[in-house]
Design a protein around this motif. Structure first.
Motif, PDB file in Angstrom:
ATOM      1  N   ALA A 251     -10.515  21.213  12.480  1.00 38.58           N
ATOM      2  CA  ALA A 251     -10.657  19.758  12.473  1.00 38.58           C
ATOM      3  C   ALA A 251     -11.895  19.327  11.690  1.00 38.58           C
ATOM      4  CB  ALA A 251     -10.730  19.240  13.907  1.00 38.58           C
ATOM      5  N   GLU A 252     -12.956  20.095  11.791  1.00 38.14           N
ATOM      6  CA  GLU A 252     -14.171  19.766  11.046  1.00 38.14           C
ATOM      7  C   GLU A 252     -13.937  19.809   9.540  1.00 38.14           C
ATOM      8  OE1 GLU A 252     -17.407  22.239  12.211  1.00 38.14           O
ATOM      9  OE2 GLU A 252     -17.861  21.062  14.010  1.00 38.14           O
ATOM     10  N   PHE A 253     -13.084  20.762   9.108  1.00 38.75           N
ATOM     11  CA  PHE A 253     -12.795  20.880   7.672  1.00 38.75           C
ATOM     12  C   PHE A 253     -11.599  20.016   7.253  1.00 38.75           C
ATOM     13  CE2 PHE A 253     -15.219  24.900   8.123  1.00 38.75           C
ATOM     14  CZ  PHE A 253     -16.082  24.750   7.056  1.00 38.75           C
ATOM     15  N   GLY A 254     -10.954  19.365   8.206  1.00 42.39           N
ATOM     16  CA  GLY A 254      -9.851  18.475   7.875  1.00 42.39           C
ATOM     17  C   GLY A 254      -8.559  19.180   7.506  1.00 42.39           C
ATOM     18  N   VAL A 255      -8.327  20.366   8.067  1.00 44.36           N
ATOM     19  CA  VAL A 255      -7.102  21.120   7.789  1.00 44.36           C
ATOM     20  C   VAL A 255      -6.492  21.573   9.110  1.00 44.36           C
ATOM     21  CG1 VAL A 255      -7.930  21.941   5.548  1.00 44.36           C
ATOM     22  CG2 VAL A 255      -8.319  23.333   7.602  1.00 44.36           C
ATOM     23  N   THR A 256      -5.301  22.128   9.036  1.00 40.83           N
ATOM     24  CA  THR A 256      -4.677  22.695  10.222  1.00 40.83           C
ATOM     25  C   THR A 256      -5.301  24.053  10.533  1.00 40.83           C
ATOM     26  OG1 THR A 256      -2.985  23.870   8.964  1.00 40.83           O
ATOM     27  CG2 THR A 256      -2.482  21.598   9.635  1.00 40.83           C
ATOM     28  N   PRO A 257      -5.178  24.537  11.780  1.00 43.85           N
ATOM     29  CA  PRO A 257      -5.646  25.881  12.085  1.00 43.85           C
ATOM     30  C   PRO A 257      -5.011  26.947  11.194  1.00 43.85           C
ATOM     31  CG  PRO A 257      -5.287  24.676  14.115  1.00 43.85           C
ATOM     32  CD  PRO A 257      -4.749  23.810  13.004  1.00 43.85           C
ATOM     33  N   ALA A 258      -3.743  26.759  10.832  1.00 45.68           N
ATOM     34  CA  ALA A 258      -3.082  27.737   9.958  1.00 45.68           C
ATOM     35  C   ALA A 258      -3.743  27.771   8.588  1.00 45.68           C
ATOM     36  CB  ALA A 258      -1.596  27.405   9.826  1.00 45.68           C
ATOM     37  N   ALA A 259      -4.000  26.611   8.007  1.00 47.08           N
ATOM     38  CA  ALA A 259      -4.661  26.567   6.704  1.00 47.08           C
ATOM     39  C   ALA A 259      -6.049  27.178   6.783  1.00 47.08           C
ATOM     40  CB  ALA A 259      -4.738  25.127   6.197  1.00 47.08           C
ATOM     41  N   LEU A 260      -6.744  26.943   7.884  1.00 44.47           N
ATOM     42  CA  LEU A 260      -8.061  27.546   8.071  1.00 44.47           C
ATOM     43  C   LEU A 260      -7.965  29.064   8.087  1.00 44.47           C
ATOM     44  CD1 LEU A 260     -11.116  26.955   8.766  1.00 44.47           C
ATOM     45  CD2 LEU A 260     -10.438  27.332  11.154  1.00 44.47           C
ATOM     46  N   GLY A 261      -6.949  29.600   8.783  1.00 45.94           N
ATOM     47  CA  GLY A 261      -6.776  31.046   8.844  1.00 45.94           C
ATOM     48  C   GLY A 261      -6.499  31.657   7.483  1.00 45.94           C
ATOM     49  N   ILE A 262      -5.716  30.975   6.667  1.00 48.95           N
ATOM     50  CA  ILE A 262      -5.435  31.461   5.317  1.00 48.95           C
ATOM     51  C   ILE A 262      -6.693  31.422   4.465  1.00 48.95           C
ATOM     52  CG2 ILE A 262      -4.143  30.982   3.201  1.00 48.95           C
ATOM     53  CD1 ILE A 262      -1.903  29.871   5.057  1.00 48.95           C
ATOM     54  N   ALA A 263      -7.427  30.321   4.564  1.00 55.86           N
ATOM     55  CA  ALA A 263      -8.661  30.202   3.797  1.00 55.86           C
ATOM     56  C   ALA A 263      -9.660  31.283   4.187  1.00 55.86           C
ATOM     57  CB  ALA A 263      -9.276  28.815   4.011  1.00 55.86           C
ATOM     58  N   PHE A 264      -9.749  31.586   5.475  1.00 58.81           N
ATOM     59  CA  PHE A 264     -10.645  32.646   5.921  1.00 58.81           C
ATOM     60  C   PHE A 264     -10.307  33.956   5.212  1.00 58.81           C
ATOM     61  CE2 PHE A 264     -11.178  36.425   8.485  1.00 58.81           C
ATOM     62  CZ  PHE A 264     -12.529  36.392   8.780  1.00 58.81           C
ATOM     63  N   CYS A 265      -9.029  34.303   5.161  1.00 54.09           N
ATOM     64  CA  CYS A 265      -8.622  35.561   4.526  1.00 54.09           C
ATOM     65  C   CYS A 265      -8.921  35.559   3.032  1.00 54.09           C
ATOM     66  CB  CYS A 265      -7.135  35.809   4.762  1.00 54.09           C
ATOM     67  SG  CYS A 265      -6.682  36.103   6.474  1.00 54.09           S
ATOM     68  N   LEU A 266      -8.609  34.467   2.358  1.00 47.97           N
ATOM     69  CA  LEU A 266      -8.825  34.396   0.915  1.00 47.97           C
ATOM     70  C   LEU A 266     -10.307  34.350   0.547  1.00 47.97           C
ATOM     71  CD1 LEU A 266      -5.990  31.936  -0.158  1.00 47.97           C
ATOM     72  CD2 LEU A 266      -6.157  34.376  -0.724  1.00 47.97           C
ATOM     73  N   ALA A 267     -11.157  33.994   1.500  1.00 48.54           N
ATOM     74  CA  ALA A 267     -12.597  33.999   1.229  1.00 48.54           C
ATOM     75  C   ALA A 267     -13.162  35.411   1.155  1.00 48.54           C
ATOM     76  CB  ALA A 267     -13.335  33.189   2.297  1.00 48.54           C
ATOM     77  N   ASN A 268     -12.388  36.386   1.591  1.00 47.33           N
ATOM     78  CA  ASN A 268     -12.756  37.793   1.410  1.00 47.33           C
ATOM     79  C   ASN A 268     -12.372  38.183  -0.017  1.00 47.33           C
ATOM     80  OD1 ASN A 268     -12.867  40.602   1.319  1.00 47.33           O
ATOM     81  ND2 ASN A 268     -12.006  40.889   3.349  1.00 47.33           N
ATOM     82  N   PRO A 269     -13.310  38.616  -0.860  1.00 48.00           N
ATOM     83  CA  PRO A 269     -12.984  38.920  -2.260  1.00 48.00           C
ATOM     84  C   PRO A 269     -11.918  39.994  -2.428  1.00 48.00           C
ATOM     85  CG  PRO A 269     -15.361  38.811  -1.935  1.00 48.00           C
ATOM     86  CD  PRO A 269     -14.747  38.773  -0.567  1.00 48.00           C
ATOM     87  N   ALA A 270     -11.692  40.815  -1.415  1.00 45.20           N
ATOM     88  CA  ALA A 270     -10.683  41.866  -1.520  1.00 45.20           C
ATOM     89  C   ALA A 270      -9.266  41.315  -1.450  1.00 45.20           C
ATOM     90  CB  ALA A 270     -10.873  42.896  -0.406  1.00 45.20           C
TER      91      ALA A 270
END
Length: 320
Positions: A251-270
């Motif tokens: 909610a703080e980032f203005g996205v759904t929990p699912a979108a947050l979870g995807i962003a978390f994974c993609l923030a890993n350079p691997a």
């Protein structure tokens, strides 16, 4: 096709760059009508999610005679989408291998979905240690035949992945290019720990994140009634307990929990891409917001979710 908001990268050095979002086939295409599936495929291509994981689930613990791969094939043909505009990933199973050989499995999977080839494939679950030299040889025969270009592994024990890499080098053959691992906000040890972490850090392998929502728990806060992935370490209750924090950060980032979870994974350079299920166009569009989020606030997302790592004490060398 709309412009991507996140750069594409290849699964392997020198390979074709692939979309950062990938749609899985398990319990996905059988949860919508044919017209809905066609619309979802079209929108996936527009939103840089035109990477489709297509598997025949009818072996070992997945012996459920699923038709989801057939339904995907029907929708893909009806969509009119050009083959060059998508990436197709198949799956081979080790439950009854080598009694059921790789070529027979792959041909059956292609026939069911009415496809001519896969771009890449994942070699999946096992109980006993596979015959790695024979496996490497068998999968390279498929590459030589033009049925697939590359391959990766799915939640293997790290010692077998390292053996496959060494054996591929010894045979002067194509080795695994990527690892499809259970990875997300709560389960991080396998991908970020001492097992696979070094192979990602030095570029030996790339990462495809899967089961990122823990069967939907970290996307909705609810445990679905349908079959979901294994609860390695028996920590699903602890994972469910962090959902309120995940929802708060989302909610703080203005996205759904699912979108947050995807962003978390993609923030890993691997991470090359994130595999998830979507059964509605609106759901896919919400998930697509992850690409702009990780582009603009990737490090902040990781920092905000630092306390949600649940599996620090779970064995993390593979075979999940």
């Amino acid at each position: 096709m709309s412009a991507s908001t996140f750069p594409r990268t290849p699964l392997q050095p020198g390979g074709r760059p692939v979309p950062p979002l990938a749609l899985g086939s398990w319990n996905t295409w059988d949860r919508m009508t044919g017209d809905e599936a066609i619309a979802l495929i079209h929108r996936a291509v527009e939103l840089d999610a035109g990477f489709f994981d297509v598997a025949y689930y009818n072996m070992g613990p997945h012996a459920e005679n699923s038709r989801t791969d057939i339904l995907f094939g029907e929708a893909l043909r009806a969509s009119g989408i050009k083959r060059a505009d998508i990436v197709l990933c198949g799956k081979l199973w080790l439950w009854d291998w080598p009694n059921q050989g790789f070529r027979a499995q792959l041909v059956e999977s292609l026939d069911r979905a009415d496809l001519d080839r896969f771009d890449t494939l994942v070699i999946g679950d096992y109980l006993d240690a596979p015959d790695i030299p024979r496996l490497v040889s068998a999968v390279n025969e498929l590459i030589a035949e033009g049925l697939v270009d590359s391959w990766g592994i799915n939640n293997w024990r790290i010692e077998h992945t390292r053996e496959a890499l060494a054996e591929s080098a010894a045979q002067s053959a194509a080795g695994p290019a990527f690892a499809q691992l259970k990875y997300g906000i709560a389960r991080r040890s396998m991908a970020e720990g001492d097992a696979y972490g070094p192979l990602f850090a030095d570029g030996t392998l790339t990462l495809q994140a899967s089961d990122v929502f823990e069967g939907g728990i970290l996307a909705t806060g609810r445990t679905p009634q349908r079959k979901i992935g294994a609860d390695v370490g028996g920590i699903r209750g602890r994972i469910a307990a962090v959902y309120p924090e995940v929802a708060r950060v989302a909610a703080e980032f203005g996205v759904t929990p699912a979108a947050l979870g995807i962003a978390f994974c993609l923030a890993n350079p691997a991470t090359v891409n994130v595999l998830f299920g979507a059964s509605r166009v609106a759901q896919l569009e919400q998930n697509h917001a992850a690409l702009a989020l990780v582009r603009d606030h990737g490090a902040e997302v990781r920092a905000a979710l630092a306390a949600c790592w649940v599996d620090r004490d779970v064995r993390a060398d593979g075979a999940w």
